[in-house]
Design a protein around this motif. Structure first.
Motif, PDB file in Angstrom:
ATOM      1  N   ALA A 551     -30.769  66.797 -11.535  1.00  0.00           N
ATOM      2  CA  ALA A 551     -30.690  65.455 -10.952  1.00  0.00           C
ATOM      3  C   ALA A 551     -30.891  64.362 -11.998  1.00  0.00           C
ATOM      4  O   ALA A 551     -30.218  63.322 -11.960  1.00  0.00           O
ATOM      5  N   GLU A 552     -31.810  64.576 -12.925  1.00  0.00           N
ATOM      6  CA  GLU A 552     -32.106  63.528 -13.896  1.00  0.00           C
ATOM      7  C   GLU A 552     -30.894  63.225 -14.768  1.00  0.00           C
ATOM      8  O   GLU A 552     -30.534  62.066 -14.992  1.00  0.00           O
ATOM      9  N   GLN A 553     -30.233  64.266 -15.264  1.00  0.00           N
ATOM     10  CA  GLN A 553     -29.064  64.041 -16.115  1.00  0.00           C
ATOM     11  C   GLN A 553     -27.918  63.434 -15.319  1.00  0.00           C
ATOM     12  O   GLN A 553     -27.212  62.526 -15.798  1.00  0.00           O
ATOM     13  N   MET A 554     -27.717  63.921 -14.085  1.00  0.00           N
ATOM     14  CA  MET A 554     -26.625  63.393 -13.268  1.00  0.00           C
ATOM     15  C   MET A 554     -26.876  61.919 -12.942  1.00  0.00           C
ATOM     16  O   MET A 554     -25.962  61.094 -12.967  1.00  0.00           O
ATOM     17  N   ALA A 555     -28.132  61.569 -12.635  1.00  0.00           N
ATOM     18  CA  ALA A 555     -28.474  60.179 -12.347  1.00  0.00           C
ATOM     19  C   ALA A 555     -28.283  59.302 -13.578  1.00  0.00           C
ATOM     20  O   ALA A 555     -27.809  58.161 -13.486  1.00  0.00           O
ATOM     21  N   ASP A 556     -28.634  59.830 -14.735  1.00  0.00           N
ATOM     22  CA  ASP A 556     -28.473  59.074 -15.980  1.00  0.00           C
ATOM     23  C   ASP A 556     -27.001  58.765 -16.226  1.00  0.00           C
ATOM     24  O   ASP A 556     -26.638  57.629 -16.554  1.00  0.00           O
ATOM     25  N   LEU A 557     -26.133  59.777 -16.048  1.00  0.00           N
ATOM     26  CA  LEU A 557     -24.702  59.561 -16.262  1.00  0.00           C
ATOM     27  C   LEU A 557     -24.158  58.549 -15.262  1.00  0.00           C
ATOM     28  O   LEU A 557     -23.434  57.617 -15.652  1.00  0.00           O
ATOM     29  N   PHE A 558     -24.513  58.724 -13.996  1.00  0.00           N
ATOM     30  CA  PHE A 558     -24.005  57.782 -12.994  1.00  0.00           C
ATOM     31  C   PHE A 558     -24.436  56.355 -13.308  1.00  0.00           C
ATOM     32  O   PHE A 558     -23.633  55.420 -13.241  1.00  0.00           O
ATOM     33  N   CYS A 559     -25.693  56.171 -13.648  1.00  0.00           N
ATOM     34  CA  CYS A 559     -26.200  54.823 -13.910  1.00  0.00           C
ATOM     35  C   CYS A 559     -25.561  54.213 -15.146  1.00  0.00           C
ATOM     36  O   CYS A 559     -25.278  53.001 -15.180  1.00  0.00           O
TER      37      CYS A 559
END
Length: 611
Positions: A551-559
């Motif tokens: 989740a952390e990496q996916m959230a970072d990419l999305f943001c």
């Protein structure tokens, strides 16, 4: 020009009267446009109650088996019918009464479980998902639960839970988003105990096969300028009700949708839903709730799209490597995955907010609908591109020549309608913009239909509010602590939220009453708010103890990607081609560029002119 202005004012006045003008509960989106990040409404991320999840899991397990063994989605697309045995099987599973309380014969499941079911069905067959959703998200069950008397609930909810199909009849051939032009009438019959409905309704999902439907009709004299619109519960087999035409669409081929004709259809006074003249308010509140389903449906379709793209991307080799390992394709896969994380975050967040009942979710539901439907369209477009020629080929054709029948082409066709139904993207932007402007209008003592402004009161408020938007902040909003690199994104959300409020204020000062006509400008402001809402939902989910893997990496990419989109939107608010584009469009409409229609053949125009 005078007539056009009068019509516009009348439409605005009717829309204003139908709005829920009192904000009794807080709204994250409303606060956002005022420059405030109300983290307490979003953090911590709402997780599903374990007992509630188990109840949903039991239904999903049975449904998964049923879809796999009994529902041939390609056959439905090919034959343009959902087979009777499929509908019967869905009835046996109780899926016509997912949210109907158990005391009326329904499953009594939560909004979250309802959306989990819709997500699963949508991943397999969009036609079936829309049929189920139209029946209970906007069909009779939802408005009946919200506005019906106990007698009406006792009479109709058990039938609906047992599988009676329902529909919602609002749109007309000449009436889309402007209800002031509604022509369907309901006049008292000679017995004074019933009404006679006359008119036509278009694009009524489930209409041709509905057992029950909600019908919106004008109940005052048609000669009066402003219509009084009332909602009626109508039997699908009522005398005088007929289907003039079943519509055939680009996608959703299995959907029963048509043009309905009402010729002196008799309806009892007891079947008026809500109060006389309250039909538009009922419709708006029903659509607010109904929109919560679309993000779930989008998530299911996006996951199916990504599954096909990943499978193909790993198996297909070009220039010595799988195509998914080439950067251009890999970037598409990563973006789809990041968007799925955002769509699911918005889905489960808005579902939980609706269940809690502690917030006003009309803007959240509209924003989630707008954002998720456009994310789905981006995903299926990229999915087809990844699959190449095979993405353009039907599943039946692929199967016929021995290849895996991936329904990417069907996914694209089925996805497009989501940007139109239950409020087009353009209407959603205007609706959200109107609600976002509401606090400012109230501060100034004005309205969407009046030029009156209380300058003294407005000056007193903005003298305090506006300078505060420029003051630097050194802490994360609400004192929220996020893992790893995510804290900087939340701090960006806070800065960008204040920038959004300043931009909105600047445009109000520049355009004043004319701002409501600057639809492109309002659209950019709304899209800014949508990106910030999605970022906040993503960050909240990524910070949850129950967050999914990665989740952390996916959230970072999305943001990261959202921040680039936000910066582009901000620039376009102040530097754009809107005026030139509008001028050019008017010239095109006036025929000033005759070369545009040279050397083309428009048989549809000739056919229409013959009529």
């Amino acid at each position: 020009m005078g007539g056009q202005g009068s019509d516009e004012k009348r439409s605005l006045e009717l829309a204003e009267e139908a709005r829920e003008t009192e904000w009794q509960k807080p709204s994250f989106i409303s606060e956002l446009f005022m420059g405030r990040v109300a983290t307490s409404l979003i953090f911590p991320f709402p997780e599903q109650d374990p007992a509630d999840k188990r109840a949903g899991d039991e239904v999903l397990e049975k449904l998964r088996i049923f879809l796999k063994e009994k529902l041939d989605a390609d056959r439905i697309d090919r034959e343009k019918e959902i087979p009777p045995e499929v509908i019967a099987g869905l009835r046996d599973l109780g899926l016509f009464g997912i949210k109907i309380p158990k005391e009326y014969g329904g499953l009594g499941l939560s909004q979250t479980n309802y959306n989990r079911i819709v997500q699963l069905v949508s991943s397999h067959c969009a036609s079936t998902a829309v049929m189920l959703s139209a029946h209970q998200s906007i069909g009779v069950p939802q408005p009946l639960r919200m506005f019906g008397t106990e007698e009406q609930k006792q009479k109709y909810l058990p039938r609906l839970a047992a599988g009676a199909m329902s529909a919602f009849a609002l749109t007309e051939p000449g009436v889309g988003s402007d209800p002031s032009k509604m022509t369907t009438t309901a006049v008292p019959a000679e017995d004074d105990e019933s009404y006679l409905i006359n008119g036509k309704k278009l694009w009524i999902t489930n209409g041709p096969v509905a057992d029950l439907m909600i019908v919106m009709a004008r109940t005052n004299d048609p000669r009066e300028e402003r219509p009084e619109i009332t909602a009626f519960i109508v039997e699908g087999n009522a005398e005088g009700l007929s289907t003039e035409h079943r519509c055939d669409f680009m996608g959703l081929k299995g959907l029963q949708n048509g043009l309905l004709n009402f010729d002196n259809v008799r309806v009892s006074r007891e079947d008026i839903l809500g109060s006389m003249g309250e039909g538009l308010k009922l419709a708006l509140r029903t659509l607010n709730t109904g929109r919560l389903t679309l993000p779930a449906a989008c998530g299911g379709a996006m996951k199916q799209t990504l599954a096909m793209a990943v499978k193909w991307g790993k198996e297909r080799r070009q220039w010595g490597a799988p195509v998914a390992h080439h950067e251009a394709v890999a970037a598409k896969i990563a973006s789809i995955a990041a968007d799925i994380f955002a769509v699911e975050s918005l889905t489960w967040l808005t579902s939980a907010l609706a269940e809690r009942g502690e917030t006003d979710i009309r803007l959240e539901a509209a924003m989630a609908k707008l954002y998720c439907t456009e994310a789905l369209w981006r995903a299926v477009d990229e999915g087809v591109q990844i699959r190449g020629g095979r993405g353009y080929e039907t599943a039946d054709s692929l199967r016929g020549r021995g290849e895996a029948p991936m329904p990417m082409e069907r996914a694209l066709r089925d996805a497009r309608i989501n940007l139109i139904i239950e409020g087009t993207s353009e209407i959603m932007r205007l609706f959200i913009a109107r609600e976002a402007l509401d606090p400012h209008l109230r501060i100034a003592g004005a309205s969407a239909t009046s030029d009156k402004v209380n300058f003294k009161e407005a000056a007193g408020f903005y003298a305090r509010w506006y300078p505060a938007l420029w003051l630097p902040r050194f802490k994360a909003p609400g004192g929220v602590a996020l893992p790893g690199r995510l804290g900087r994104h939340l701090r960006f959300v806070e800065r960008a939220t204040r920038r959004l409020a300043r931009d909105l204020f600047h445009m109000m000062v520049r355009h004043r009453q004319g701002l409501q006509k600057k639809q492109m400008l309002l659209g950019r402001l709304v899209d800014t708010g949508a990106e910030l809402f999605a970022m906040t939902a993503v960050l909240s989910r990524a910070a949850s103890p129950q967050r999914p893997k990665g989740a952390e990496q996916m959230a970072d990419l999305f943001c990261r990607q959202a921040r680039r989109r936000l910066n582009a939107l901000h620039r376009a608010i102040y530097s754009n081609d809107d005026r030139l584009a509008y001028k050019t469009a008017r010239q095109v409409l006036d025929g000033d560029y005759p070369w545009i229609e040279e050397n083309i053949l428009c048989t549809w125009k000739e056919e229409r002119e013959k009529e």
